[in-house]
Enzyme design. Sequence first.
Site, mmCIF file in Angstrom:
data_model
loop_
_atom_site.group_PDB
_atom_site.id
_atom_site.type_symbol
_atom_site.label_atom_id
_atom_site.label_comp_id
_atom_site.label_asym_id
_atom_site.label_seq_id
_atom_site.Cartn_x
_atom_site.Cartn_y
_atom_site.Cartn_z
ATOM 1 N N GLU A 1 39.813 -25.546 52.392
ATOM 2 C CA GLU A 1 39.457 -26.699 51.616
ATOM 3 C C GLU A 1 39.314 -26.289 50.426
ATOM 4 O O GLU A 1 39.095 -24.987 49.734
ATOM 5 C CB GLU A 1 37.831 -27.256 51.942
ATOM 6 C CG GLU A 1 37.833 -27.919 52.877
ATOM 7 C CD GLU A 1 36.271 -27.946 53.370
ATOM 8 O OE1 GLU A 1 35.391 -28.263 52.437
ATOM 9 O OE2 GLU A 1 36.166 -27.798 54.597
ATOM 10 N N PRO B 1 25.960 -25.904 1.570
ATOM 11 C CA PRO B 1 24.935 -26.364 0.836
ATOM 12 C C PRO B 1 24.012 -25.192 0.515
ATOM 13 O O PRO B 1 22.920 -25.305 -0.229
ATOM 14 C CB PRO B 1 24.287 -27.271 1.681
ATOM 15 C CG PRO B 1 24.589 -26.911 3.332
ATOM 16 C CD PRO B 1 25.791 -26.449 3.250
ATOM 17 N N ASP C 1 29.347 -20.126 -8.516
ATOM 18 C CA ASP C 1 28.669 -21.050 -9.097
ATOM 19 C C ASP C 1 27.023 -20.846 -8.923
ATOM 20 O O ASP C 1 26.663 -20.069 -8.304
ATOM 21 C CB ASP C 1 28.930 -22.196 -8.578
ATOM 22 C CG ASP C 1 30.195 -22.969 -9.435
ATOM 23 O OD1 ASP C 1 30.520 -22.414 -10.154
ATOM 24 O OD2 ASP C 1 30.324 -24.090 -8.916
ATOM 25 N N LYS D 1 27.260 -23.029 -13.570
ATOM 26 C CA LYS D 1 27.092 -24.028 -14.582
ATOM 27 C C LYS D 1 25.712 -24.651 -14.260
ATOM 28 O O LYS D 1 25.100 -25.146 -13.401
ATOM 29 C CB LYS D 1 28.072 -25.179 -14.452
ATOM 30 C CG LYS D 1 29.383 -25.000 -15.052
ATOM 31 C CD LYS D 1 30.234 -25.872 -14.692
ATOM 32 C CE LYS D 1 31.187 -25.582 -13.451
ATOM 33 N NZ LYS D 1 31.942 -26.611 -13.190
ATOM 34 N N GLY E 1 29.649 -24.521 -4.283
ATOM 35 C CA GLY E 1 28.487 -25.171 -3.365
ATOM 36 C C GLY E 1 29.072 -26.275 -2.766
ATOM 37 O O GLY E 1 30.035 -27.035 -3.388
ATOM 38 N N ASP F 1 31.272 -28.919 -0.765
ATOM 39 C CA ASP F 1 32.721 -28.953 -0.638
ATOM 40 C C ASP F 1 33.378 -28.958 -2.167
ATOM 41 O O ASP F 1 32.731 -29.768 -2.942
ATOM 42 C CB ASP F 1 32.843 -30.281 0.164
ATOM 43 C CG ASP F 1 34.388 -30.370 0.495
ATOM 44 O OD1 ASP F 1 34.773 -30.059 1.305
ATOM 45 O OD2 ASP F 1 35.084 -31.007 -0.495
ATOM 46 N N ALA G 1 26.783 -31.156 0.426
ATOM 47 C CA ALA G 1 25.022 -31.520 0.396
ATOM 48 C C ALA G 1 24.818 -32.891 1.166
ATOM 49 O O ALA G 1 23.820 -32.923 1.784
ATOM 50 C CB ALA G 1 24.726 -31.417 -1.081
ATOM 51 N N MET H 1 23.208 -35.315 -7.900
ATOM 52 C CA MET H 1 22.970 -35.069 -9.544
ATOM 53 C C MET H 1 22.091 -36.189 -9.895
ATOM 54 O O MET H 1 22.169 -36.771 -11.169
ATOM 55 C CB MET H 1 24.112 -34.921 -10.232
ATOM 56 C CG MET H 1 25.131 -33.749 -9.873
ATOM 57 S SD MET H 1 26.980 -33.557 -10.692
ATOM 58 C CE MET H 1 27.431 -34.913 -9.741
HETATM 59 N N1 SAH Z 1 30.182 -29.984 -4.198
HETATM 60 C C1 SAH Z 1 29.003 -30.071 -4.244
HETATM 61 C C2 SAH Z 1 28.116 -30.866 -4.768
HETATM 62 C C3 SAH Z 1 28.211 -30.308 -6.282
HETATM 63 S S1 SAH Z 1 27.254 -31.682 -7.372
HETATM 64 C C4 SAH Z 1 28.752 -30.323 -2.661
HETATM 65 O O1 SAH Z 1 29.674 -30.783 -1.831
HETATM 66 O O2 SAH Z 1 27.635 -30.491 -2.150
HETATM 67 C C5 SAH Z 1 25.569 -30.859 -7.367
HETATM 68 C C6 SAH Z 1 24.512 -31.759 -6.747
HETATM 69 O O3 SAH Z 1 24.692 -31.636 -5.271
HETATM 70 C C7 SAH Z 1 23.038 -31.547 -6.950
HETATM 71 O O4 SAH Z 1 22.690 -32.007 -8.046
HETATM 72 C C8 SAH Z 1 22.433 -32.003 -5.593
HETATM 73 O O5 SAH Z 1 22.266 -33.361 -5.965
HETATM 74 C C9 SAH Z 1 23.393 -31.801 -4.641
HETATM 75 N N2 SAH Z 1 23.129 -30.675 -3.964
HETATM 76 C C10 SAH Z 1 23.994 -29.535 -3.758
HETATM 77 N N3 SAH Z 1 23.291 -28.617 -2.878
HETATM 78 C C11 SAH Z 1 22.284 -29.115 -2.694
HETATM 79 C C12 SAH Z 1 21.123 -28.748 -1.754
HETATM 80 N N4 SAH Z 1 21.161 -27.443 -1.078
HETATM 81 N N5 SAH Z 1 20.002 -29.465 -1.602
HETATM 82 C C13 SAH Z 1 20.109 -30.640 -1.998
HETATM 83 N N6 SAH Z 1 21.108 -31.170 -2.913
HETATM 84 C C14 SAH Z 1 21.913 -30.464 -3.112
#
Ligand code: SAH
Length: 460
Positions: A44, A225, A248, A270, A301, A303, A332, A383
């Site tokens: 089977e 993140p 960064d 920054k 940080g 994307d 984030a 932000m």
């Molecule tokens: N390129 C990043 C964003 C950069 S702008 C991304 O895609 O996540 C930076 C902002 O992202 C911060 O002011 C905050 O609002 C957010 N951020 C980034 N890392 C974070 C974290 N670990 N926890 C909470 N907010 C975060």
Amino acid sequence: MDFLPINLRLRDQPVVLVGAGVVAARKARFLLGAGADLTVIAPEQDTQFRALASEHSLVWHQRPYGEGDLSNAILVIAATPDRSVNESVHREATSRGIPVNVVDSPDLCSFIFPAIVDRSPLTVAISSSGASPVLARSVRSRIEAMLPAATADIARFGQLHRDRIREVGASENERRIIWEQIINGPIAQLILSNRWQAAEQALAELLDGHKGLPPGEVYLIGAGPGDPELMTFKALRLLQRADIVLHDRLVNPDIVAMARRDADKLYVGKRRSDHSVPQERINELLVELAQEGKCVARLKGGDPFVFGRGGEEIELLAQKNIPFQVVPGITAGNAAACYAGIPLTHRDHAQSVRFVTGHTKDGKLHHRWEEFLSETETLVFYMGLVGLAIICRELIAHGRSPHTPVALIERATSPQQRLLRGTLSSIEALVESAQPQAPTLIIVGKVVSLADELRWYGSG
Ligand code: SAH
């Protein structure tokens, strides 16, 4: 060593498999993948096996195994639940001098199947000599992670050009350098970026001796993140190739530490209103370093293309014809929502989601607030900590209910993550007392209330 790993050519070779259950189906898949001429003997077939048989050509003898069934085979596998049948198969195979594998009976095996990472023509076989298949599988998953799927393409590229490289008349050392470029260097990167033609051209130039030093390359890498485990395999692979890393403030130091130990690390962080290295200078630096022939990792940080100015950084590279790759990262907004138990969309609460900058200029935010009023859209502000009061005030003034739930997620995905919850009218007072620090993300919308039930990470 109890077993010698060898690679067997099975294409069009007669192989007999006794049994057609789930385990047999797994073995059959390997054998058919290697092009074996497979005969299956079993009264089977399991449904999985039937599906396999309909996709591939194999011969099925629908009857029990009998003495003499192995006369033509060069390899035999017994995978029946009946130990006495398995023993008979083993006995006949052994008396005929045919290698035999009996599933789950190491004492009856003259060969065993390794765990396989298949990047054909490159294959990696891992065996614990039967001592611990779980360990072998765990090692396999680590190797899987190290070898991008496109490693197969590098292997194929090498296979295709092997003769040409041999005939080029280069010294052994020169040939080694050429291979290094194909396997680990710029040509490999072109292949991994799905740019086969450019890879062909680069090889042609290399073989013509027209090219001097290979040009450098820039990897714009989303580091996610914060939690290092949220990096992608690709981010890690390219980070570990880099000669120099520009990072960064938002990038976790543990991630920077994953770069090669001998790689230079340059902080170009920054802070709000403190741009230690101006953006224009970063853009130029990337060009200069690549022109020196360096592999440059630009770690961002989250994307790189979400409020990351990643677009600006590669514009100049594109103009100067410097090769670059962009690696997406977990932004984030995604990460904070998942770690706070807030689904950004949910069939019953939100059908869309909008990522918005909360960065104020001269104490103001210039948004079309009238576009942000849908009850079924989740708003995610990046932000936004400094501008939180303005955000709440404007949303209410334009007609969003003061009771709309709001979440602040501070330092998401890190052990210090904190979740503050309130409404458009109450969150400001909460922030006064709790004093969250950057980076903090703001989520506005009905989905925020789901955190009551779905929170899972940390305590805050
Ligand atoms: N390129 C990043 C964003 C950069 S702008 C991304 O895609 O996540 C930076 C902002 O992202 C911060 O002011 C905050 O609002 C957010 N951020 C980034 N890392 C974070 C974290 N670990 N926890 C909470 N907010 C975060």
